[in-house]
Enzyme design. Structure first.
Site, PDB file in Angstrom:
ATOM      1  N   THR A  90      58.013  15.841  19.386  1.00  0.00           N
ATOM      2  CA  THR A  90      57.251  14.809  20.108  1.00  0.00           C
ATOM      3  C   THR A  90      57.946  14.462  21.414  1.00  0.00           C
ATOM      4  OG1 THR A  90      56.269  13.918  18.102  1.00  0.00           O
ATOM      5  CG2 THR A  90      56.426  12.414  19.974  1.00  0.00           C
ATOM      6  N   LYS A 103      52.000  16.574  36.921  1.00  0.00           N
ATOM      7  CA  LYS A 103      52.169  17.516  38.029  1.00  0.00           C
ATOM      8  C   LYS A 103      50.800  18.023  38.510  1.00  0.00           C
ATOM      9  CE  LYS A 103      54.267  22.023  38.874  1.00  0.00           C
ATOM     10  NZ  LYS A 103      54.954  23.144  38.256  1.00  0.00           N
ATOM     11  N   ARG A 104      49.958  18.354  37.524  1.00  0.00           N
ATOM     12  CA  ARG A 104      48.652  18.933  37.848  1.00  0.00           C
ATOM     13  C   ARG A 104      47.754  17.936  38.599  1.00  0.00           C
ATOM     14  NH1 ARG A 104      44.178  22.149  35.093  1.00  0.00           N
ATOM     15  NH2 ARG A 104      45.777  23.379  34.105  1.00  0.00           N
ATOM     16  N   TYR A 143      66.134  11.615  17.345  1.00  0.00           N
ATOM     17  CA  TYR A 143      65.593  10.580  18.226  1.00  0.00           C
ATOM     18  C   TYR A 143      66.437  10.447  19.493  1.00  0.00           C
ATOM     19  CZ  TYR A 143      63.855   5.975  19.695  1.00  0.00           C
ATOM     20  OH  TYR A 143      63.327   4.923  20.413  1.00  0.00           O
TER      21      TYR A 143
HETATM   22  P1  NAD Z   1      55.789   2.545  17.211  1.00  0.00           P
HETATM   23  O1  NAD Z   1      56.230   3.460  16.142  1.00  0.00           O
HETATM   24  O2  NAD Z   1      55.100   1.278  16.835  1.00  0.00           O
HETATM   25  O3  NAD Z   1      54.834   3.284  18.251  1.00  0.00           O
HETATM   26  C1  NAD Z   1      54.878   4.674  18.499  1.00  0.00           C
HETATM   27  C2  NAD Z   1      53.445   5.151  18.688  1.00  0.00           C
HETATM   28  O4  NAD Z   1      53.459   6.548  19.032  1.00  0.00           O
HETATM   29  C3  NAD Z   1      52.607   5.029  17.414  1.00  0.00           C
HETATM   30  O5  NAD Z   1      51.347   4.513  17.705  1.00  0.00           O
HETATM   31  C4  NAD Z   1      52.515   6.470  16.904  1.00  0.00           C
HETATM   32  O6  NAD Z   1      51.389   6.696  16.098  1.00  0.00           O
HETATM   33  C5  NAD Z   1      52.499   7.233  18.207  1.00  0.00           C
HETATM   34  N1  NAD Z   1      52.944   8.623  18.085  1.00  0.00           N
HETATM   35  C6  NAD Z   1      54.063   9.090  17.485  1.00  0.00           C
HETATM   36  N2  NAD Z   1      54.130  10.430  17.578  1.00  0.00           N
HETATM   37  C7  NAD Z   1      53.018  10.829  18.268  1.00  0.00           C
HETATM   38  C8  NAD Z   1      52.506  12.089  18.681  1.00  0.00           C
HETATM   39  N3  NAD Z   1      53.153  13.223  18.396  1.00  0.00           N
HETATM   40  N4  NAD Z   1      51.329  12.111  19.358  1.00  0.00           N
HETATM   41  C9  NAD Z   1      50.660  10.981  19.632  1.00  0.00           C
HETATM   42  N5  NAD Z   1      51.089   9.752  19.268  1.00  0.00           N
HETATM   43  C10 NAD Z   1      52.263   9.682  18.588  1.00  0.00           C
HETATM   44  O7  NAD Z   1      57.099   2.240  18.082  1.00  0.00           O
HETATM   45  P2  NAD Z   1      57.317   1.273  19.334  1.00  0.00           P
HETATM   46  O8  NAD Z   1      58.386   0.328  18.997  1.00  0.00           O
HETATM   47  O9  NAD Z   1      56.020   0.757  19.829  1.00  0.00           O
HETATM   48  O10 NAD Z   1      57.918   2.305  20.380  1.00  0.00           O
HETATM   49  C11 NAD Z   1      57.126   2.851  21.421  1.00  0.00           C
HETATM   50  C12 NAD Z   1      58.004   3.648  22.372  1.00  0.00           C
HETATM   51  O11 NAD Z   1      59.030   2.803  22.912  1.00  0.00           O
HETATM   52  C13 NAD Z   1      58.717   4.832  21.708  1.00  0.00           C
HETATM   53  O12 NAD Z   1      58.734   5.920  22.621  1.00  0.00           O
HETATM   54  C14 NAD Z   1      60.126   4.318  21.501  1.00  0.00           C
HETATM   55  O13 NAD Z   1      61.066   5.361  21.529  1.00  0.00           O
HETATM   56  C15 NAD Z   1      60.292   3.387  22.699  1.00  0.00           C
HETATM   57  N6  NAD Z   1      61.316   2.359  22.407  1.00  0.00           N
HETATM   58  C16 NAD Z   1      61.025   1.294  21.599  1.00  0.00           C
HETATM   59  C17 NAD Z   1      62.023   0.361  21.335  1.00  0.00           C
HETATM   60  C18 NAD Z   1      61.769  -0.865  20.484  1.00  0.00           C
HETATM   61  O14 NAD Z   1      62.719  -1.598  20.225  1.00  0.00           O
HETATM   62  N7  NAD Z   1      60.567  -1.161  20.054  1.00  0.00           N
HETATM   63  C19 NAD Z   1      63.308   0.527  21.864  1.00  0.00           C
HETATM   64  C20 NAD Z   1      63.556   1.650  22.646  1.00  0.00           C
HETATM   65  C21 NAD Z   1      62.538   2.549  22.938  1.00  0.00           C
END
Ligand code: NAD
Ligand code: UDP
Length: 318
Positions: A90, A103-104, A143
């Site tokens: 992912t 880019k596209r 991750y």
């Molecule tokens: P979350 O798990 O609630 O949300 C992640 C979302 O991505 C979900 O809706 C999930 O279904 C979707 N998803 C996962 N894999 C996918 C794929 N292959 N294709 C399409 N959709 C996909 O988590 P969150 O806390 O909302 O985090 C969102 C983003 O923020 C993430 O990238 C996470 O790394 C980043 N982040 C969050 C935090 C935090 O504290 N909440 C901290 C650092 C980074």
């Protein structure tokens, strides 16, 4: 603007969709619903300027858009370790696909990176210039290293092809719409406390985190996307640092719970401390967090309280 939010049905992504819809943008939410839920965006479906597409970002997609907020990736250790190969796919293939799209169609793309790129930090607090201390072969690597590669890809597409990029490094963020079974510490403690169940501290609870309320994160993210001549990476977090034991005590107190604290083994590679240096965000985005932990916890407790009573007081096992 025509805007895509990957992971738009997740915790952070759904709050971002709310903000973008209210600003009048045409918003497309892409999600495969691995950890996200239709409940999080149900209230947006009647808006003419909101569209939901079930899509896994590991596969390419063609869209005509101006901006991409790239948030898709499971973020809770429980979920990202459930299928670690899928997690890293992912981050890597998903980010390549979003960069290829950018880019596209000449769109601006913002990556939701993470404080986990600093690993178990030996520099405290962490400035953006710190390269981190990450185990490349551990249980958190899918991750942490996935996001590090995603950052590298962003920079290489920018240098090599001139793609318009932005990178934010998000520190622990909490709030309404975290899933009940999310597994991260704030939702776990609140759901446990509301049910008067044992509060599960991993380790001795002396490890620290700096907790940011979701509204502060969304404000910073939106500002970052509108800013010109600044690609980041930039730390977005609340520098107020607490031990996990302090968090547990505060949640018990605010809920008025009779829960007892119990101690469980500390997961491998669990970072001992974490606090963002947000000087860069203050300077370049004129931003600072405004919601202290106690205030954010009260809002989050109210959310989970409502959710649990809607579920007819079902017992939620976490
Ligand atoms: P979350 O798990 O609630 O949300 C992640 C979302 O991505 C979900 O809706 C999930 O279904 C979707 N998803 C996962 N894999 C996918 C794929 N292959 N294709 C399409 N959709 C996909 O988590 P969150 O806390 O909302 O985090 C969102 C983003 O923020 C993430 O990238 C996470 O790394 C980043 N982040 C969050 C935090 C935090 O504290 N909440 C901290 C650092 C980074
Ligand atoms: N943690 C805990 N009890 C829980 C869940 C998490 O003590 O029920 C601890 C975890 O070991 C870590 C901290 O709380 O030290 C934050 O964990 P989380 O999964 O929320 O985020 P991350 O470790 O990715 O920062």
């Amino acid at each position: 603007m025509r805007v895509v939010v990957t992971g738009g049905a997740g915790f952070l992504g759904s709050h971002l969709c709310d903000r973008l819809v209210s600003e009048g943008h045409d918003v497309i939410c892409l999600d495969n619903f691995f950890t996200g839920s239709k409940q999080n965006i149900k209230h947006l479906l009647h808006n003419d300027n909101f569209e939901l597409i079930r899509h896994d970002i590991i596969e390419p997609i063609l869209l005509e858009v101006d901006q991409i907020y790239h948030f898709a990736c499971p973020a809770s250790p429980v979920h990202y370790q459930y299928n670690p190969v899928k997690t890293i796919k992912t981050s890597v293939m998903g980010t390549i696909n979003m960069l290829g799209l950018a880019k596209r169609v000449k769109a601006r793309v913002l990556l939701a990176s993470t404080s986990e790129v600093y690993g178990d930090p030996k520099v405290h607090p962490q400035p953006e210039s710190y390269w981190g201390n990450v185990n490349p072969i551990g249980e958190r690597s899918c991750y942490d290293e996935g996001k590090r590669v995603a950052e590298t890809l962003m920079m290489d597409y920018h240098r090599q092809s001139g793609v318009d990029i932005k990178i934010i490094r998000i520190f622990n963020t909490y709030g309404p719409r975290m899933a009940i079974h999310d597994g991260r510490v704030v939702s776990n403690f609140i759901v446990q406390a509301l049910q008067n169940k044992n509060i599960t501290i991993y380790g001795r609870g002396t490890q620290t985190r700096s907790f940011q309320y979701v509204d502060d994160l969304i404000e910073a993210t939106y500002r970052m996307m509108q800013t010109d001549n600044f690609i980041g990476p930039v730390n977005i977090g609340n520098p107020d640092e607490f031990t996990i034991l302090e968090l547990a005590e505060q949640v018990i107190d605010l809920v008025g719970s009779s829960s007892k604290i119990i101690y469980k083994p500390l997961p491998k590679d669990d970072p001992a401390q974490r606090q963002p240096d947000i000087s860069l965000a203050r300077e370049r985005l004129d931003w600072r967090p405004t919601i202290p932990l106690q205030e954010g916890l009260k809002k989050t407790i109210a959310y989970f309280d409502r959710l649990l009573s809607e579920k007819n007081n079902q017992t939620i096992l976490i």
